[in-house]
Design a protein around this motif. Structure first.
Motif, mmCIF file in Angstrom:
data_model
loop_
_atom_site.group_PDB
_atom_site.id
_atom_site.type_symbol
_atom_site.label_atom_id
_atom_site.label_comp_id
_atom_site.label_asym_id
_atom_site.label_seq_id
_atom_site.Cartn_x
_atom_site.Cartn_y
_atom_site.Cartn_z
ATOM 1 N N LYS A 14 16.441 -60.922 47.085
ATOM 2 C CA LYS A 14 16.340 -62.472 46.919
ATOM 3 C C LYS A 14 15.757 -63.216 47.731
ATOM 4 O O LYS A 14 15.556 -63.818 47.904
ATOM 5 N N LEU A 15 17.050 -62.703 49.039
ATOM 6 C CA LEU A 15 16.476 -62.641 50.513
ATOM 7 C C LEU A 15 14.947 -63.334 51.069
ATOM 8 O O LEU A 15 14.350 -64.294 51.185
ATOM 9 N N ASP A 16 14.209 -61.651 51.376
ATOM 10 C CA ASP A 16 12.656 -62.217 50.951
ATOM 11 C C ASP A 16 11.809 -63.148 50.671
ATOM 12 O O ASP A 16 11.273 -63.876 50.656
ATOM 13 N N GLU A 17 12.365 -63.793 48.336
ATOM 14 C CA GLU A 17 12.137 -64.233 47.653
ATOM 15 C C GLU A 17 11.555 -66.080 48.621
ATOM 16 O O GLU A 17 11.177 -67.339 48.701
ATOM 17 N N LEU A 18 13.010 -65.745 48.578
ATOM 18 C CA LEU A 18 13.711 -67.479 49.052
ATOM 19 C C LEU A 18 12.729 -67.722 50.411
ATOM 20 O O LEU A 18 12.139 -68.589 51.190
ATOM 21 N N ILE A 19 12.643 -66.416 51.951
ATOM 22 C CA ILE A 19 11.748 -66.652 52.991
ATOM 23 C C ILE A 19 10.518 -67.044 52.689
ATOM 24 O O ILE A 19 9.821 -67.989 53.330
ATOM 25 N N ARG A 20 9.392 -66.353 51.981
ATOM 26 C CA ARG A 20 8.675 -66.222 51.576
ATOM 27 C C ARG A 20 8.406 -67.761 50.560
ATOM 28 O O ARG A 20 6.951 -68.444 50.954
ATOM 29 N N ALA A 21 9.253 -68.716 49.782
ATOM 30 C CA ALA A 21 8.855 -70.014 48.891
ATOM 31 C C ALA A 21 9.095 -71.397 50.357
ATOM 32 O O ALA A 21 8.808 -72.318 49.986
ATOM 33 N N VAL A 22 9.810 -70.547 51.007
ATOM 34 C CA VAL A 22 10.072 -71.989 52.130
ATOM 35 C C VAL A 22 9.265 -72.317 52.629
ATOM 36 O O VAL A 22 9.103 -71.399 53.883
ATOM 37 N N GLY A 34 7.077 -73.123 56.352
ATOM 38 C CA GLY A 34 7.744 -72.771 57.103
ATOM 39 C C GLY A 34 8.570 -71.512 58.420
ATOM 40 O O GLY A 34 8.991 -71.687 59.282
ATOM 41 N N ALA A 35 8.631 -71.011 57.077
ATOM 42 C CA ALA A 35 9.634 -69.996 57.752
ATOM 43 C C ALA A 35 8.960 -69.027 58.052
ATOM 44 O O ALA A 35 7.913 -68.673 57.808
ATOM 45 N N ARG A 36 9.867 -67.768 59.191
ATOM 46 C CA ARG A 36 9.030 -66.784 59.706
ATOM 47 C C ARG A 36 8.672 -65.605 58.325
ATOM 48 O O ARG A 36 10.298 -65.503 58.108
ATOM 49 N N THR A 37 7.569 -65.820 58.136
ATOM 50 C CA THR A 37 7.870 -64.395 56.755
ATOM 51 C C THR A 37 7.617 -63.326 57.631
ATOM 52 O O THR A 37 8.115 -61.927 56.888
ATOM 53 N N MET A 38 7.774 -63.008 58.844
ATOM 54 C CA MET A 38 8.089 -62.050 59.772
ATOM 55 C C MET A 38 8.837 -61.195 59.521
ATOM 56 O O MET A 38 9.687 -60.270 59.337
ATOM 57 N N MET A 39 9.937 -62.608 58.802
ATOM 58 C CA MET A 39 11.688 -62.297 58.537
ATOM 59 C C MET A 39 11.936 -60.848 57.250
ATOM 60 O O MET A 39 12.558 -60.983 57.034
ATOM 61 N N ILE A 40 11.202 -61.500 56.913
ATOM 62 C CA ILE A 40 11.014 -60.269 55.576
ATOM 63 C C ILE A 40 11.478 -59.272 55.549
ATOM 64 O O ILE A 40 12.244 -58.735 54.814
ATOM 65 N N ARG A 41 10.917 -58.548 56.699
ATOM 66 C CA ARG A 41 11.107 -56.785 56.667
ATOM 67 C C ARG A 41 11.866 -56.801 57.618
ATOM 68 O O ARG A 41 11.878 -55.785 58.346
ATOM 69 N N LEU A 42 12.556 -57.053 57.942
ATOM 70 C CA LEU A 42 14.173 -56.933 59.251
ATOM 71 C C LEU A 42 14.129 -56.343 59.367
ATOM 72 O O LEU A 42 14.797 -55.481 60.303
ATOM 73 N N GLU A 43 15.167 -55.158 58.241
ATOM 74 C CA GLU A 43 15.323 -54.061 58.018
ATOM 75 C C GLU A 43 15.120 -53.049 58.456
ATOM 76 O O GLU A 43 15.348 -52.430 59.049
ATOM 77 N N ASP A 44 12.930 -53.530 59.040
ATOM 78 C CA ASP A 44 12.283 -52.445 59.549
ATOM 79 C C ASP A 44 12.757 -52.593 60.592
ATOM 80 O O ASP A 44 11.823 -51.627 61.280
#
Length: 124
Positions: free
Chosen positions: A78-86, A88-98
């Protein structure tokens, strides 16, 4: 097989997390305690509750871990989808757990500095 386990574990977690299950557990413990004099507080009487609680605890560890892993994965998606949809958001944050612990520490520091900067602006 995984879908069956998911359905069973979800249903079991819902059931075990209910107030009725807690009430049943309290009633079982009270019944066990009250039956002590009847069985002369024997080793078998003690073994009954010890074995039961050990088995239930052992199984619950796996059930809780599965439910927690699934909930964490859903939240992450869900957070990944929000980051992707906003915009100006930094999409590199999508897989922070890696990221490595060092990379996470650097990001935490970056956000800490951003937060401090916002505090200064709000106080002005």
């Amino acid at each position: 097989m995984q879908d069956l386990f998911r359905r069973i574990s979800t249903a079991a977690a819902d059931m075990v997390g209910s107030s009725w299950t807690f009430i049943v557990a309290v009633v079982i413990v009270l019944a066990w305690a009250v039956s002590g004099p009847l069985f002369h507080f024997s080793d078998t009487w003690q073994l009954l509750i010890n074995t039961g609680t050990t088995i239930i605890t052992f199984l619950m560890v796996f059930l809780i871990q599965h439910a927690q892993n699934r909930d964490a994965e859903c939240t992450q998606l869900k957070l990944d989808e929000l980051i992707r949809a906003v915009k100006g958001a930094r999409t590199m944050m999508i897989r922070l757990e890696d990221l490595s612990d060092e990379d996470l520490k650097r990001l935490r520091q970056e956000f800490s500095e951003l937060h401090k900067g916002n505090d200064l602006i709000e106080k002005s």
